[in-house]
Each structure stands twice: as structure tokens, then as C-alpha cells.
Design an enzyme around this catalytic site. Structure first.
Site, PDB file in Angstrom:
ATOM      1  N   ASP A  75       0.815  -1.214   0.000  1.00  0.00           N
ATOM      2  CA  ASP A  75       0.000   0.000   0.000  1.00  0.00           C
ATOM      3  C   ASP A  75       0.851   1.268   0.000  1.00  0.00           C
ATOM      4  OD1 ASP A  75       0.963  -0.282   2.596  1.00  0.00           O
ATOM      5  OD2 ASP A  75      -0.974  -0.709   3.484  1.00  0.00           O
ATOM      6  N   ASN A 144      -7.322  -2.192  14.289  1.00  0.00           N
ATOM      7  CA  ASN A 144      -8.727  -2.528  14.022  1.00  0.00           C
ATOM      8  C   ASN A 144      -8.835  -3.781  13.147  1.00  0.00           C
ATOM      9  OD1 ASN A 144      -7.823  -1.571  11.598  1.00  0.00           O
ATOM     10  ND2 ASN A 144      -9.316   0.079  11.403  1.00  0.00           N
ATOM     11  N   HIS A 146      -7.101  -4.328  10.343  1.00  0.00           N
ATOM     12  CA  HIS A 146      -6.875  -4.146   8.902  1.00  0.00           C
ATOM     13  C   HIS A 146      -5.592  -4.833   8.441  1.00  0.00           C
ATOM     14  CE1 HIS A 146      -4.701   0.014   9.408  1.00  0.00           C
ATOM     15  NE2 HIS A 146      -3.790  -0.906   9.207  1.00  0.00           N
ATOM     16  N   GLU A 151      -9.669  -1.579   5.420  1.00  0.00           N
ATOM     17  CA  GLU A 151     -10.313  -1.271   6.694  1.00  0.00           C
ATOM     18  C   GLU A 151     -11.521  -2.195   6.917  1.00  0.00           C
ATOM     19  OE1 GLU A 151      -8.666   0.478   8.576  1.00  0.00           O
ATOM     20  OE2 GLU A 151      -8.119   2.457   7.814  1.00  0.00           O
TER      21      GLU A 151
HETATM   22  C1  GLP Z   1      -0.497   0.454   8.635  1.00  0.00           C
HETATM   23  C2  GLP Z   1      -0.195  -0.184   7.267  1.00  0.00           C
HETATM   24  C3  GLP Z   1      -0.270  -1.652   7.358  1.00  0.00           C
HETATM   25  C4  GLP Z   1       0.438  -2.037   8.630  1.00  0.00           C
HETATM   26  C5  GLP Z   1      -0.433  -1.685   9.807  1.00  0.00           C
HETATM   27  C6  GLP Z   1       0.219  -1.838  11.153  1.00  0.00           C
HETATM   28  O1  GLP Z   1      -1.443   1.435   8.598  1.00  0.00           O
HETATM   29  N1  GLP Z   1      -0.993   0.250   6.166  1.00  0.00           N
HETATM   30  O2  GLP Z   1       0.285  -2.240   6.196  1.00  0.00           O
HETATM   31  O3  GLP Z   1       0.675  -3.395   8.651  1.00  0.00           O
HETATM   32  O4  GLP Z   1      -0.988  -0.427   9.639  1.00  0.00           O
HETATM   33  O5  GLP Z   1       1.105  -0.807  11.413  1.00  0.00           O
HETATM   34  P1  GLP Z   1       2.164  -0.851  12.585  1.00  0.00           P
HETATM   35  O6  GLP Z   1       3.121  -1.920  12.236  1.00  0.00           O
HETATM   36  O7  GLP Z   1       2.803   0.519  12.582  1.00  0.00           O
HETATM   37  O8  GLP Z   1       1.432  -1.135  13.837  1.00  0.00           O
END
Ligand code: GLP
Length: 251
Positions: A75, A144, A146, A151
Site C-alpha cells: 500500500d 482494528n 486491517h 479497513e
Molecule cells: C499500517 C499499514 C499496514 C500495517 C499496519 C500496522 O497502517 N498500512 O500495512 O501493517 O498499519 O502498522 P504498525 O506496524 O505501525 O502497527
């Protein structure tokens, strides 16, 4: 490490982040050893900072190379310039691509500055297909539930698309941008169908702030309201989590 099952998926619980990234690194190194031209799906976020650190420090001694590898990131924010220090383009350059022998031609990340985001999403999806599909996809887990930027409520059949970020994600990621108001409100993300087409998936999650999402993902209903729950139906998924993220699993 202790292991258990969640549907078809395997859950591996590690004492801490160090053990977890060594194990995830081994999965990547084994894949590259078996098939140097592997198509690897990559993730970002704070979870992947120690993982990329480990990988870039140890890939040579593991006897593997990224020279022939092809990568697709999950992404990117939208709209954002690739040069912005907060873009996932910059994140990947800093944490992985500048530290390993990856060739620029093999790198794919959705273009957050594309004038037509729908055309960009379609082209991204096509590029994944023409590469032969993803051999090994790494995922993080949103608070959440995702995966990528899919989402809650995103269809399990979704393909790469532009999406609007939820309040939960805006708050979780705002510190990176300094302020929530500076953060792009949308993103381009592989869809859930794109992700689950991958031949193998490894999801990493650690820390207490992920324990609720981990419990709901592994023990709750398989529902589009909890995007990662779809992985319990996938033929080859491993959840690698630490004790803190596993804290609510057996309550
Ligand atoms: C982000 C990314 C995801 C990531 C997730 C967890 O928003 N888009 O690809 O895996 O949320 O993020 P973090 O590792 O900072 O907790």
C-alpha cells in the site's frame, strides 16, 4: 516458540520481537534460496522496522540475494509524493532497499501521486498478475484488524483499490506525520482478494496494543468487519506474534 492452529492457519507465539524477526527472516531467506526470482509482497509500519533491520544485516550470511527478486508493496498513502519523507516509498528506501542488493527494476509500490488512482490500482493489479503472482506476502496487523489498508467492511473479494482511511488508522499513524491534519486521508492498497491469492502469507504482530486485534482475528467470527480473520481460511498462512500480542488469546 509454541504453536497452535486457527482454522487452516498456524499461529506461532514467540517470547519476544528478536526471536520473531529471526524466524520471519528465515522464511524469507528460505524462499529466496529456493527461488531467487521470487515475487515477494512487502509491508510497512513500525512492525517491519526490526524485521528489515534483521534482514538487511543477515541476508548475505544467509547466502541469499535480492538481485533477481521482484517486490510488490501492499500500500501507499494517497495523495502523497514518493519523495515525501512520510511516504511508504521513502520508508522502503530507508529500511530495506538502500541496504540490500535489490534492483530498482524489481521494486513496485503503488504511486500515491498518480493523477488517476483507479487506473493506477488497475495497473498495479495487472503487474502483480503478469509477474506470476505473489509467492510470499508479509503482512502487519492494524489495531482494528486491517491488513494493507483494507479497513473493516472491505469485501474479502476486493482487488487493488483506493480506500478512505478509518478514524482508528488516522489516529494510529498520525504520529508519523506529526499531526493528523497533515496526513493523507486515503490510500491505495492491494485488496483482500489480491492478498489471499498469495501462495504463502506471514503476518507479524507484536506488542500489547495488538492483543485485541489478534484475539478477534484468531478467535472471533470470520467476518469482513475484522479483515485479517479471512486468513484463517487461507491454505498457507502463519501468524507470528509475541507473548504480548497473544496476551488475550486464552482469556
Ligand atoms: C499500517 C499499514 C499496514 C500495517 C499496519 C500496522 O497502517 N498500512 O500495512 O501493517 O498499519 O502498522 P504498525 O506496524 O505501525 O502497527
Amino acid at each position: 516458540m509454541r504453536a497452535e492452529k486457527a482454522g487452516r492457519a498456524r499461529v506461532e507465539i514467540y517470547a519476544g520481537v528478536d526471536e520473531l524477526v529471526i524466524s520471519a527472516g528465515k522464511v524469507l531467506f528460505d524462499q529466496l534460496r529456493r527461488k531467487p526470482g521470487s515475487v515477494i509482497g512487502l509491508a510497512t509500519g513500525s512492525t517491519f522496522v526490526p524485521f528489515y533491520e534483521y534482514v538487511s544485516l543477515h541476508y548475505r550470511e544467509a547466502g541469499v540475494s535480492f538481485r533477481d527478486a521482484v517486490t510488490f508493496n501492499l500500500d501507499e498513502y494517497y495523495p502523497i509524493s514518493g519523495d515525501s519523507r512520510d511516504s511508504y516509498h521513502s520508508y522502503m528506501a530507508e529500511h530495506l532497499f538502500s541496504r540490500v542488493d535489490m534492483k530498482a527494476a524489481g521494486i513496485h509500490i503503488p504511486d500515491g501521486s498518480a493523477a488517476d488512482p483507479d487506473a493506477e490500482a488497475e495497473a498495479y493489479e495487472k503487474a502483480i498478475k503478469s509477474s506470476g503472482g505473489i509467492d510470499l506476502q508479509f503482512l502487519g496487523l492494524g489495531r482494528n484488524g486491517h491488513i494493507g489498508f483494507n479497513e473493516p467492511g472491505t469485501p474479502f473479494t476486493s482487488r487493488t483499490h483506493k480506500t478512505v482511511l478509518s478514524e482508528s488508522t488516522l489516529s494510529a499513524n498520525a504520529p508519523i506525520f506529526g499531526d493528523k491534519s497533515d496526513m493523507p486521508g486515503s490510500a491505495l492498497t492491494m485488496g483482500i482478494g489480491t492478498i489471499t491469492d498469495s501462495r504463502k502469507i506471514v503476518l507479524l504482530a507484536f506488542g500489547r496494543q495488538k492483543s485485541k486485534a489478534v484475539r478477534e482475528t484468531l478467535k472471533g467470527e470470520i467476518t469482513e468487519e475484522m479483515p485479517a480473520s479471512c486468513l484463517r481460511r487461507h491454505r498457507d498462512t502463519v501468524f507470528m506474534i509475541d507473548e504480548e500480542a497473544a496476551a488475550e488469546l486464552h482469556e
